[in-house]
Design an enzyme around this catalytic site. Structure first.
Site, PDB file in Angstrom:
ATOM      1  N   HIS A 157       1.058  -1.180  -0.065  1.00 32.69           N
ATOM      2  CA  HIS A 157       0.093   0.111  -0.031  1.00 32.69           C
ATOM      3  C   HIS A 157       0.842   1.202  -0.030  1.00 32.69           C
ATOM      4  CE1 HIS A 157      -3.548   2.497   0.866  1.00 32.69           C
ATOM      5  NE2 HIS A 157      -2.735   3.083   1.414  1.00 32.69           N
ATOM      6  N   ASP A 196     -15.875   1.584   6.227  1.00 35.09           N
ATOM      7  CA  ASP A 196     -14.856   2.556   5.994  1.00 35.09           C
ATOM      8  C   ASP A 196     -15.113   3.628   4.829  1.00 35.09           C
ATOM      9  OD1 ASP A 196     -11.904   3.849   5.939  1.00 35.09           O
ATOM     10  OD2 ASP A 196     -12.000   3.058   3.963  1.00 35.09           O
ATOM     11  N   ARG A 237     -15.743  11.755   6.775  1.00 38.15           N
ATOM     12  CA  ARG A 237     -14.506  12.632   7.140  1.00 38.15           C
ATOM     13  C   ARG A 237     -14.142  13.585   6.232  1.00 38.15           C
ATOM     14  NH1 ARG A 237     -10.490   8.201   7.186  1.00 38.15           N
ATOM     15  NH2 ARG A 237      -8.968   9.791   7.693  1.00 38.15           N
ATOM     16  N   SER A 251      -8.309   3.351   8.698  1.00 34.15           N
ATOM     17  CA  SER A 251      -8.959   3.425   7.030  1.00 34.15           C
ATOM     18  C   SER A 251      -8.263   2.284   6.282  1.00 34.15           C
ATOM     19  CB  SER A 251      -9.132   4.590   6.723  1.00 34.15           C
ATOM     20  OG  SER A 251      -9.728   4.665   5.449  1.00 34.15           O
ATOM     21  N   LYS A 275      -8.867  -2.156   5.076  1.00 32.15           N
ATOM     22  CA  LYS A 275      -9.179  -2.344   3.766  1.00 32.15           C
ATOM     23  C   LYS A 275      -8.009  -3.640   3.451  1.00 32.15           C
ATOM     24  CE  LYS A 275      -9.222   1.775   2.601  1.00 32.15           C
ATOM     25  NZ  LYS A 275      -9.618   3.199   2.036  1.00 32.15           N
TER      26      LYS A 275
END
Ligand code: URA
Length: 430
Positions: A82, A161, A168, A183, A187
């Site tokens: 990520h 999320d 948010r 968050s 995932k």
């Protein structure tokens, strides 16, 4: 339990129990807690923070708010990566094929651009026909058959999320380390990752502007991983200048293909090899980081990494001839190279300014739902620490028309800072 009591407890800086966090996430996912209470709760978290245990409980509750992908029947150890987002970051497009070619099956769900930061899905859609909406079954079948998948986040994963994130976004509660960490990690866990390499960007072209804030986010995410029984490696990468040369969509795909042929920009190649090595280490395909790096280099040299990209594109319905002949990818109508007005050393290439200018050209979205222009973007020819003479190419604009060139030319030129004396190059990783 009542939502208001949980909000008050967090407002008063007290630690929430796992049961309270589970209740809150479950009830807002199914619509029983209204948006105004969720927003108040998010603001209380932003202001008062969360302990590592609370952050992990929030992550797990959000991960379990929808389907959990189980990849254990497909692969012994599912390794994901990520990036926290940056400018010119086309790493996934090269790293996934490299790692898969080294015998570590790799399936990834990626996202779209967010603000000034590019998104892998937008880049991939430069390739005609490429599908980013695989079903979970298609995901698993393809991972089993060819060992590589690159698609969008499926809607049934971590729906909490999705809901919290959209609130948010409009309530000033994005910039919270526990909220960002939970968050991202929710995932990853929902997508079946057992091991994760996090490429946390630090700098003006990242969501975390300083190394300290990037380190804080990296530590929060690795702590969640540890507490959730996952292996996590976090790298803190520089994002004070764009990564590689290309910034945009099709231009970044071309650069990612060049990297798989061994001819990408030096910084981008090194970044990809380092990330691949860490993934191969976590996925137990390499015994050491050095060995992982050598395996990754070999997959580039013998053409197997590029072959993996072709297999991926074909499997997801894309026209492989666009990868084999990248000159077929969308190209801009107007291409203008801007020359340096100064001689000296490059002291700065402000990544965020360039990312924002790319959005102005249409490479990203000014508003939710905008269409992305795959052809436009920039080529950044000079990096911090390099010398430049008057009249040498500084950057190239790929635009729709000359009006667009006029809109971004000066802005991007001003993103470059020059020095008369020597300037040290920026590190790739901190
Ligand atoms: N990316 C995410 O997925 N979530 C955040 O909160 C920020 C960046």
């Amino acid at each position: 339990m009542r939502a208001v009591d949980i909000i008050i407890k967090k407002r008063d800086k007290l630690e929430l129990t796992d049961a309270e966090i589970d209740f809150f996430v479950r009830e807002f996912t199914n619509g029983a807690i209204p948006d105004y209470q969720v927003s108040a709760w998010a603001m209380a978290i932003l202001l008062n923070g969360m302990t590592a245990r609370e952050t992990t409980a929030l992550t797990l509750a959000m991960a379990h708010s929808g389907a959990m992908l189980d990849l254990s029947d497909v692969i012994d150890i599912a390794v994901d990566k990520h990036s926290s987002g940056g400018v010119g970051d086309k790493t996934t497009l090269s790293v996934l094929p490299i790692v898969a070619a080294c015998g570590l099956p790799c399936g990834k769900m990626s996202g779209r651009g967010l603000g000034f930061s590019g998104g892998t899905l937008d880049k991939l859609e430069s390739i005609p026909g490429y599908r980013v909406d695989l079903t979970t079954d298609e995901f698993k079948t393809q991972l089993r058959e060819i060992g590589i998948v690159l698609t969008g986040q499926s809607l049934d994963l971590a729906p909490a999320d999705g809901k919290l994130y959209s609130l948010r976004d409009v309530t000033g509660t994005v910039d919270s380390t526990p909220l960002i960490a939970s968050s991202i990690m929710s995932k990853k866990l929902a997508a079946g990752a057992q091991a994760i390499v996090l490429d946390v960007k630090a700098g003006n072209g990242a969501f975390m502007p300083t190394v300290e804030s990037a380190r804080e986010l990296a530590e929060a995410m690795t702590a969640i991983g540890r507490l959730a029984g996952r292996q996590v490696t976090a790298l803190i990468a520089d994002m004070n200048q764009p990564l590689g040369v290309a910034v945009g969509n099709a231009v970044e795909v071309v650069e990612a293909i060049q990297a798989l042929h061994g001819s990408g920009p030096e910084d981008f190649m090194e970044h990809c090899l380092h990330l691949s090595a860490h993934m191969l280490l976590l996925g137990r395909r390499a015994e050491t980081l050095e060995r992982g790096g050598a395996m990754a280099q070999k997959a580039i040299d013998n053409g197997s990494a590029f072959e993996k990209l072709c297999q991926l594109v074909a499997a997801q319905g894309g026209d492989v001839s666009f990868v084999e002949h990248p000159e077929k990818l969308p190209t801009a109508k107007v291409i203008v190279t801007v020359e340096s007005p100064y001689a000296g050393t490059i002291a700065g290439v402000h990544a965020r300014t360039i990312g924002e200018a790319a959005v102005t050209l249409g490479a990203g979205r000014a508003q939710k739902g905008d269409q992305v222009d795959h052809a436009v973007g920039f080529m950044i020819h000079k990096k911090v620490g390099q010398t430049v003479s008057v009249g040498e190419p500084l950057f190239t604009i790929h635009a729709r028309d000359h009006t667009q060139v006029g809109q971004v030319r000066q802005i991007v030129q001003d993103a470059f800072a020059f020095s008369d004396g020597p300037v040290a190059p920026l590190p790739l990783f901190y």
